[in-house]
Design an enzyme around this catalytic site. Structure first.
Site, PDB file in Angstrom:
ATOM      1  N   ALA A  31      31.090   4.718  -9.078  1.00 19.68           N
ATOM      2  CA  ALA A  31      32.488   4.813  -9.495  1.00 19.68           C
ATOM      3  C   ALA A  31      32.830   3.846 -10.632  1.00 19.68           C
ATOM      4  CB  ALA A  31      33.388   4.543  -8.294  1.00 19.68           C
ATOM      5  N   GLN A 108      26.975   9.363  -8.082  1.00 19.44           N
ATOM      6  CA  GLN A 108      27.751   9.422  -6.842  1.00 19.44           C
ATOM      7  C   GLN A 108      29.166   9.906  -7.145  1.00 19.44           C
ATOM      8  OE1 GLN A 108      26.883   5.695  -4.254  1.00 19.44           O
ATOM      9  NE2 GLN A 108      26.512   5.105  -6.348  1.00 19.44           N
ATOM     10  N   HIS A 128      27.310  13.577  -4.489  1.00 15.49           N
ATOM     11  CA  HIS A 128      28.457  13.693  -3.586  1.00 15.49           C
ATOM     12  C   HIS A 128      29.352  14.867  -3.953  1.00 15.49           C
ATOM     13  CE1 HIS A 128      27.942   9.170  -2.452  1.00 15.49           C
ATOM     14  NE2 HIS A 128      27.035   9.946  -1.911  1.00 15.49           N
ATOM     15  N   ASN A 227      26.241  -4.180 -13.100  1.00 15.68           N
ATOM     16  CA  ASN A 227      27.492  -4.074 -12.339  1.00 15.68           C
ATOM     17  C   ASN A 227      28.347  -5.298 -12.636  1.00 15.68           C
ATOM     18  OD1 ASN A 227      28.882  -2.324 -10.483  1.00 15.68           O
ATOM     19  ND2 ASN A 227      28.711  -3.919  -8.946  1.00 15.68           N
TER      20      ASN A 227
HETATM   21  P1  NAD Z   1      32.241   1.452  -5.288  1.00 13.78           P
HETATM   22  O1  NAD Z   1      33.723   1.483  -5.476  1.00 13.78           O
HETATM   23  O2  NAD Z   1      31.702   1.091  -3.961  1.00 13.78           O
HETATM   24  O3  NAD Z   1      31.612   0.403  -6.328  1.00 13.78           O
HETATM   25  C1  NAD Z   1      31.945   0.397  -7.664  1.00 13.78           C
HETATM   26  C2  NAD Z   1      31.321  -0.872  -8.258  1.00 13.78           C
HETATM   27  O4  NAD Z   1      31.530  -0.813  -9.653  1.00 13.78           O
HETATM   28  C3  NAD Z   1      31.942  -2.153  -7.744  1.00 13.78           C
HETATM   29  O5  NAD Z   1      30.926  -3.051  -7.368  1.00 13.78           O
HETATM   30  C4  NAD Z   1      32.734  -2.696  -8.950  1.00 13.78           C
HETATM   31  O6  NAD Z   1      32.690  -4.092  -9.051  1.00 13.78           O
HETATM   32  C5  NAD Z   1      31.990  -2.076 -10.098  1.00 13.78           C
HETATM   33  N1  NAD Z   1      32.806  -1.782 -11.278  1.00 13.78           N
HETATM   34  C6  NAD Z   1      34.013  -1.208 -11.338  1.00 13.78           C
HETATM   35  N2  NAD Z   1      34.377  -0.991 -12.618  1.00 13.78           N
HETATM   36  C7  NAD Z   1      33.358  -1.470 -13.378  1.00 13.78           C
HETATM   37  C8  NAD Z   1      33.124  -1.544 -14.774  1.00 13.78           C
HETATM   38  N3  NAD Z   1      34.013  -1.062 -15.658  1.00 13.78           N
HETATM   39  N4  NAD Z   1      31.965  -2.089 -15.197  1.00 13.78           N
HETATM   40  C9  NAD Z   1      31.051  -2.589 -14.316  1.00 13.78           C
HETATM   41  N5  NAD Z   1      31.212  -2.530 -12.987  1.00 13.78           N
HETATM   42  C10 NAD Z   1      32.354  -1.977 -12.519  1.00 13.78           C
HETATM   43  O7  NAD Z   1      31.676   2.833  -5.797  1.00 13.78           O
HETATM   44  P2  NAD Z   1      30.280   3.546  -5.510  1.00 13.78           P
HETATM   45  O8  NAD Z   1      29.190   2.534  -5.426  1.00 13.78           O
HETATM   46  O9  NAD Z   1      30.172   4.634  -6.500  1.00 13.78           O
HETATM   47  O10 NAD Z   1      30.412   4.193  -4.058  1.00 13.78           O
HETATM   48  C11 NAD Z   1      31.602   4.649  -3.522  1.00 13.78           C
HETATM   49  C12 NAD Z   1      31.794   6.130  -3.350  1.00 13.78           C
HETATM   50  O11 NAD Z   1      32.998   6.399  -4.012  1.00 13.78           O
HETATM   51  C13 NAD Z   1      30.833   7.068  -3.971  1.00 13.78           C
HETATM   52  O12 NAD Z   1      30.381   7.859  -2.941  1.00 13.78           O
HETATM   53  C14 NAD Z   1      31.664   7.983  -4.902  1.00 13.78           C
HETATM   54  O13 NAD Z   1      31.409   9.336  -4.568  1.00 13.78           O
HETATM   55  C15 NAD Z   1      33.075   7.707  -4.547  1.00 13.78           C
HETATM   56  N6  NAD Z   1      34.037   7.600  -5.669  1.00 13.78           N
HETATM   57  C16 NAD Z   1      33.906   8.350  -6.800  1.00 13.78           C
HETATM   58  C17 NAD Z   1      34.809   8.219  -7.844  1.00 13.78           C
HETATM   59  C18 NAD Z   1      34.636   9.059  -9.079  1.00 13.78           C
HETATM   60  O14 NAD Z   1      34.171  10.192  -8.988  1.00 13.78           O
HETATM   61  N7  NAD Z   1      34.984   8.548 -10.257  1.00 13.78           N
HETATM   62  C19 NAD Z   1      35.848   7.293  -7.756  1.00 13.78           C
HETATM   63  C20 NAD Z   1      35.967   6.541  -6.561  1.00 13.78           C
HETATM   64  C21 NAD Z   1      35.055   6.697  -5.521  1.00 13.78           C
END
Ligand code: NAD
Length: 260
Positions: A31, A108, A128, A227
């Site tokens: 994400a 994801q 996902h 990250n």
């Molecule tokens: P997560 O929210 O668990 O982790 C996101 C990570 O990205 C965090 O550690 C955060 O510190 C980091 N982060 C955020 N913005 C950043 C940036 N600009 N640069 C660098 N790092 C950054 O998300 P995840 O690991 O993908 O897992 C969570 C679940 O959430 C997944 O299954 C996904 O399907 C779902 N999800 C998807 C979306 C989407 O489609 N955009 C949005 C929210 C959640």
């Protein structure tokens, strides 16, 4: 380490040297890759998890409780209304593909932004699912999310399938729901054959997805984790870059392509 300045420039250059020569690169995105496009992630401050707990919207609850479905439709309506565009991190993945160095992106994310950024669908594995489509859980009938959201906006709080009356749900994987087998097998195959695996913008705590970087490391691929904050898999990585995906991934890709 932060995402600016000479020190980071040096780290990006060092990372590119460590990955030099990699020809079958898998980029695994979370994400964090899409926050620059305006889509909140789950776990950051002001992330979606601050507003609701996705475990409360599990697949089992979705099936059992019309109230959970109504809340889910409100969230989908909100996300659909954002009309996000790909950002520099998505475009950097496409650049790797254009240079012939990308085995694939395993994402994801459910936002479809990698294909919007020009990656051919055969190079994108959406672990996902994809939030742009809706399917009936009984008869499998599909419709675009835009159509379902229009029905919600017209007053159907929990629209039912027009073919069979069944429950409609976005074609995404909820908590408590198994990953689509074909997508998982594709992701595993891509990971097994890659020579470098870049995990970008993911907290790496959601399993089984987070198993993929572990598999990559076990099979001898070089592992890079980029990250904003530490992840539990950092100790496994050959290179850890701490900072912003939208800034560091394009720089890394350019440096990698220059290093050939
Ligand atoms: P997560 O929210 O668990 O982790 C996101 C990570 O990205 C965090 O550690 C955060 O510190 C980091 N982060 C955020 N913005 C950043 C940036 N600009 N640069 C660098 N790092 C950054 O998300 P995840 O690991 O993908 O897992 C969570 C679940 O959430 C997944 O299954 C996904 O399907 C779902 N999800 C998807 C979306 C989407 O489609 N955009 C949005 C929210 C959640």
């Amino acid at each position: 380490m932060d995402g600016t300045g000479e020190q980071t420039g040096g780290l990006v250059a060092t990372a590119a040297v460590r990955l030099a020569g990699a020809k079958r690169i898998v980029v695994f995105t979370g994400a964090g890759v899409s926050t620059d496009s305006g889509i909140p992630d789950f776990r950051s401050p002001n992330g979606l998890w601050d507003r609701y707990d996705p475990r409360q919207l599990s697949y089992q609850r979705y099936l059992a409780d019309p109230q959970v479905r109504r809340l889910s439709w409100q969230l989908r309506r909100e996300l659909h209304g954002m009309r996000p565009k790909p950002n520099a991190a998505h475009l950097a993945c496409t650049r790797l593909a254009e240079a012939g160095r990308l085995a694939g992106v395993v994402t994801q994310n459910i936002d479809g932004l990698h294909t919007d950024a020009g990656l051919p669908p055969e190079l994108v594995c959406e672990l996902h699912g994809n939030g742009r489509w809706v399917a009936c859980l009984s008869c499998g009938d599909r419709l675009p999310m835009a159509e379902a959201v229009a029905r919600v906006e017209a007053g159907e709080a929990d629209p039912a399938c027009r073919t069979c009356g069944g429950i409609l749900k976005s074609t995404t994987v909820s908590f408590g729901q198994a990953l689509p087998r074909a997508a998982w097998e594709r992701a595993e195959a891509m990971t097994a054959c890659c020579d470098a695996f870049l995990a970008v913008g993911s907290s790496l705590v959601v399993y089984p997805a987070a198993r993929l970087p572990e598999l990559a490391a076990e099979s001898g691929a070089r592992l890079l984790i980029l990250n904003r904050e530490p992840t539990p898999l950092d100790p496994l990585a050959d290179v850890v870059l701490r900072g912003e995906c939208g800034e560091l991934l394009p720089r890394l890709v350019e440096a990698l392509l220059e290093a050939a």
